[in-house]
Design a protein around this motif. Structure first.
Motif, short mmCIF file in Angstrom:
data_model
loop_
_atom_site.label_atom_id
_atom_site.label_comp_id
_atom_site.label_asym_id
_atom_site.label_seq_id
_atom_site.Cartn_x
_atom_site.Cartn_y
_atom_site.Cartn_z
N ARG A 108 1.01 -1.48 0.27
CA ARG A 108 0.38 0.07 -0.40
C ARG A 108 1.39 1.41 0.29
O ARG A 108 2.28 1.44 1.05
CB ARG A 108 -0.61 0.35 1.55
N VAL A 109 0.32 2.24 -0.86
CA VAL A 109 1.48 3.13 -1.04
C VAL A 109 0.38 4.46 -1.03
O VAL A 109 -0.44 4.71 -1.93
CB VAL A 109 2.16 3.47 -2.27
N PHE A 110 1.29 5.89 0.27
CA PHE A 110 0.81 6.31 0.57
C PHE A 110 1.38 8.21 0.00
O PHE A 110 2.38 7.48 -0.01
CB PHE A 110 0.20 6.58 1.77
N PRO A 111 0.41 9.54 -0.21
CA PRO A 111 1.49 10.46 -0.69
C PRO A 111 1.93 10.38 0.93
O PRO A 111 1.90 10.00 1.74
CB PRO A 111 0.33 10.58 -0.87
N VAL A 112 3.39 11.06 0.75
CA VAL A 112 4.00 11.16 2.29
C VAL A 112 3.37 12.55 2.51
O VAL A 112 3.14 14.01 2.41
CB VAL A 112 5.29 12.32 1.65
N PRO A 113 3.20 12.27 3.73
CA PRO A 113 2.11 12.54 4.14
C PRO A 113 2.92 14.35 4.63
O PRO A 113 4.15 14.34 5.03
CB PRO A 113 1.49 12.10 5.47
N VAL A 114 2.01 15.88 4.90
CA VAL A 114 2.42 16.86 5.31
C VAL A 114 1.72 17.21 6.86
O VAL A 114 0.67 16.58 7.61
CB VAL A 114 2.37 18.36 4.99
N ARG A 115 2.11 17.85 7.55
CA ARG A 115 2.36 18.62 9.11
C ARG A 115 0.60 19.09 9.17
O ARG A 115 -0.14 19.62 8.18
CB ARG A 115 3.00 19.74 9.48
N VAL A 116 -0.74 18.78 9.96
CA VAL A 116 -1.73 19.05 9.92
C VAL A 116 -2.52 20.07 10.49
O VAL A 116 -1.92 20.24 11.88
CB VAL A 116 -2.89 17.69 9.80
N VAL A 117 -2.81 21.25 9.86
CA VAL A 117 -2.76 23.05 10.75
C VAL A 117 -4.19 23.06 11.09
O VAL A 117 -5.12 23.08 9.62
CB VAL A 117 -2.30 24.02 9.74
N GLY A 118 -5.22 23.58 12.07
CA GLY A 118 -6.03 23.77 12.25
C GLY A 118 -6.06 25.32 11.54
O GLY A 118 -5.74 25.65 10.92
N ASP A 119 -7.95 25.25 12.03
CA ASP A 119 -7.93 26.70 11.62
C ASP A 119 -7.40 27.67 11.86
O ASP A 119 -7.34 28.70 11.23
CB ASP A 119 -9.44 27.06 11.91
N HIS A 120 -6.92 27.77 13.00
CA HIS A 120 -6.02 28.86 13.25
C HIS A 120 -4.69 29.37 13.40
O HIS A 120 -3.99 29.39 14.17
CB HIS A 120 -6.80 28.88 15.28
N GLY A 121 -4.36 27.76 12.22
CA GLY A 121 -2.80 27.74 12.52
C GLY A 121 -2.56 27.01 13.40
O GLY A 121 -0.71 27.01 13.46
N ARG A 122 -2.78 26.69 14.02
CA ARG A 122 -2.08 25.39 15.50
C ARG A 122 -1.90 24.23 14.63
O ARG A 122 -2.89 23.31 13.48
CB ARG A 122 -2.92 25.27 16.55
N THR A 123 -0.85 23.32 14.64
CA THR A 123 -0.52 21.65 14.63
C THR A 123 -1.09 20.92 15.10
O THR A 123 -1.46 20.86 16.25
CB THR A 123 1.08 21.38 14.50
N VAL A 124 -2.41 20.08 14.05
CA VAL A 124 -3.26 19.59 15.04
C VAL A 124 -2.19 17.81 14.42
O VAL A 124 -2.58 17.36 15.58
CB VAL A 124 -4.04 19.26 14.20
N ALA A 125 -1.85 17.89 13.93
CA ALA A 125 -0.86 17.02 13.58
C ALA A 125 0.73 17.02 12.84
O ALA A 125 0.46 17.32 12.50
CB ALA A 125 -1.40 15.32 12.61
N PHE A 126 1.73 16.19 13.76
CA PHE A 126 2.75 16.53 13.19
C PHE A 126 3.03 15.77 11.99
O PHE A 126 1.84 14.26 11.57
CB PHE A 126 3.85 16.32 13.77
N THR A 127 3.81 15.12 10.92
CA THR A 127 4.20 14.10 9.70
C THR A 127 4.79 13.65 10.32
O THR A 127 3.92 11.75 9.69
CB THR A 127 4.91 15.22 9.05
N ASP A 128 5.31 13.04 10.89
CA ASP A 128 5.85 11.64 11.70
C ASP A 128 3.69 11.09 12.50
O ASP A 128 4.07 9.64 12.78
CB ASP A 128 6.67 11.76 12.85
N GLN A 129 3.30 11.83 12.67
CA GLN A 129 1.88 11.44 13.46
C GLN A 129 1.06 10.53 12.56
O GLN A 129 0.31 9.42 11.97
CB GLN A 129 1.24 12.21 14.71
N GLU A 130 0.76 11.81 11.89
CA GLU A 130 0.31 11.03 10.13
C GLU A 130 0.68 10.23 9.48
O GLU A 130 -0.32 9.25 9.16
CB GLU A 130 0.27 12.04 9.49
N MET A 131 2.12 9.61 9.38
CA MET A 131 2.93 8.50 9.38
C MET A 131 2.25 7.31 9.93
O MET A 131 1.85 6.11 8.95
CB MET A 131 4.42 8.42 8.71
N ALA A 132 2.49 7.17 11.32
CA ALA A 132 2.30 6.45 12.38
C ALA A 132 0.67 6.11 12.16
O ALA A 132 0.27 5.08 11.57
CB ALA A 132 2.13 6.16 13.59
#
Length: 104
Positions: A37-61
C-alpha cells in the motif's frame, strides 16, 4: 513460475479484484505474496487557527496503521499463501518499482 508476487493494493475496490487471481497463482506456484500500500508523503496538519493538529510523523504512523489494517483484510482472502505486508510513502509508481526491486 514466479516465487514472489508483488500486489499493489489501494483504497479502490477495483484494485482488490486481482486478489483471487493472485491467490490462485500463488497457491499453484508455491509463491509468497507481498501486499503493498502506497500513500503520499503526509504533511503537517494545521487547524483553522494555524495550530498544528498532527505532525508528519504522527500522520505517517496513522496512515501506516490504516494501510496495514486494509492489507490484513486483503490477506484474509489469501488463505494458505505466505503473505507479507508493506506500507510505503511517496509517488506510487516510483514506490512500486522500488518495492519490486527490494522484493526481487
Amino acid at each position: 513460475m514466479a516465487k514472489r508476487i508483488l500486489a499493489p493494493i489501494d483504497a479502490r475496490e477495483r484494485s482488490e479484484a486481482i486478489v483471487p487471481v493472485v491467490a490462485a497463482l500463488a497457491r499453484d506456484a508455491g509463491s509468497t505474496v507481498r501486499l503493498l500500500r502506497v500513500f503520499p508523503v503526509p504533511v503537517r496538519v494545521v487547524g483553522d487557527h494555524g495550530r498544528t493538529v498532527a505532525f508528519t510523523d504522527q500522520e505517517m504512523a496513522r496512515l501506516t496503521a490504516e494501510g496495514l489494517a486494509d492489507l490484513r483484510r486483503v490477506e484474509a482472502e489469501l488463505t494458505g499463501v505466505p503473505v507479507e505486508t508493506v506500507v510505503r510513502f511517496g509517488e506510487p509508481a516510483e514506490e512500486i518499482v522500488l518495492e519490486a526491486e527490494a522484493f526481487d
